[in-house]
Write a protein that holds these residues in place. Structure first.
Motif, mmCIF file in Angstrom:
data_model
loop_
_atom_site.group_PDB
_atom_site.id
_atom_site.type_symbol
_atom_site.label_atom_id
_atom_site.label_comp_id
_atom_site.label_asym_id
_atom_site.label_seq_id
_atom_site.Cartn_x
_atom_site.Cartn_y
_atom_site.Cartn_z
ATOM 1 N N UNK A 1 0.832 -1.196 0.000
ATOM 2 C CA UNK A 1 0.000 0.000 0.000
ATOM 3 C C UNK A 1 0.868 1.249 0.000
ATOM 4 N N UNK A 2 1.944 1.246 0.781
ATOM 5 C CA UNK A 2 2.836 2.392 0.824
ATOM 6 C C UNK A 2 3.516 2.592 -0.525
ATOM 7 N N UNK A 3 3.944 1.494 -1.168
ATOM 8 C CA UNK A 3 4.587 1.594 -2.478
ATOM 9 C C UNK A 3 3.611 2.144 -3.509
ATOM 10 N N UNK A 4 2.351 1.673 -3.477
ATOM 11 C CA UNK A 4 1.349 2.172 -4.410
ATOM 12 C C UNK A 4 1.055 3.649 -4.168
ATOM 13 N N UNK A 5 1.105 4.081 -2.921
ATOM 14 C CA UNK A 5 0.832 5.476 -2.595
ATOM 15 C C UNK A 5 1.911 6.401 -3.165
ATOM 16 N N UNK A 6 3.118 5.890 -3.338
ATOM 17 C CA UNK A 6 4.188 6.718 -3.889
ATOM 18 C C UNK A 6 3.909 7.103 -5.333
ATOM 19 N N UNK A 7 3.335 6.191 -6.075
ATOM 20 C CA UNK A 7 3.045 6.437 -7.483
ATOM 21 C C UNK A 7 1.641 5.923 -7.775
ATOM 22 N N UNK A 8 0.625 6.693 -7.367
ATOM 23 C CA UNK A 8 -0.748 6.200 -7.505
ATOM 24 C C UNK A 8 -1.184 6.056 -8.963
ATOM 25 N N UNK A 9 -2.100 5.137 -9.163
ATOM 26 C CA UNK A 9 -2.692 4.936 -10.485
ATOM 27 C C UNK A 9 -3.543 6.159 -10.824
ATOM 28 N N UNK A 10 -3.424 6.631 -12.055
ATOM 29 C CA UNK A 10 -4.254 7.752 -12.503
ATOM 30 C C UNK A 10 -5.712 7.311 -12.446
ATOM 31 N N UNK A 11 -6.547 8.130 -11.882
ATOM 32 C CA UNK A 11 -7.960 7.788 -11.771
ATOM 33 C C UNK A 11 -8.855 8.943 -12.166
#
Length: 161
Positions: A21-31
């Protein structure tokens, strides 16, 4: 014995969730690019989008070796908005104009045919620098990326958009 093994495995997997979750928060998916565009306009900040495919080792390398460390460093805070977009994702995203668009159609608009491709866009989705296509020379990629970001920031501030 089998139940104990399953319980241990479950605990181990749950312990790793915060890291993912922390890694995904660094580079979030464009939404919602319309919302990102409003933020970009308010702060005169470009939007960097890594166009990627799931399972693309070069995409992962750009993300892990360049983009995430840039975010972690804090040197780009307030200077650029970081996003990633998987062209093979099924869910549509909200485009800069507020309409829904498929990720592959969004990528097609910018003539993206290879992944990874890094786009630097203004608040309305216009290119601010030449896209970085592929991962040709790892030794110089960071310098090329910084140069593109510097150019995008300068153009964004000149436009005042």
């Amino acid at each position: 014995m089998r139940i104990r093994w399953i319980a241990w495995l479950t605990v181990a997997m749950l312990a790793l969730l915060p890291l993912q979750t922390m890694a995904d928060a660094l580079l979030p998916e464009a939404g919602n690019l319309a919302a990102d565009g409003r933020t970009a306009a308010a702060h005169e900040t470009p939007i960097l989008i890594e166009i990627a495919r799931r399972g693309c080792s070069y995409c992962e390398k750009v993300r892990e070796d360049f983009l995430k460390p840039m975010v972690r460093s804090g040197d780009y805070r307030g200077r650029i908005i970081f996003r990633q977009l998987h062209v093979d994702a099924e869910l549509p995203l909200v485009d800069f104009d507020g309409r829904r668009i498929a990720p592959r159609d969004f990528a097609r608009r910018y003539h993206v045919s290879f992944t990874p491709t890094v786009l630097l866009l203004d608040a309305k989705g216009r290119l601010l620098a030449k896209p970085l296509v592929g991962l040709t020379t790892e030794d110089f990629y960071g310098a090329f990326l910084d140069e593109a970001i510097d150019k995008a920031v300068a153009r964004m501030r000149r436009r005042g958009v």
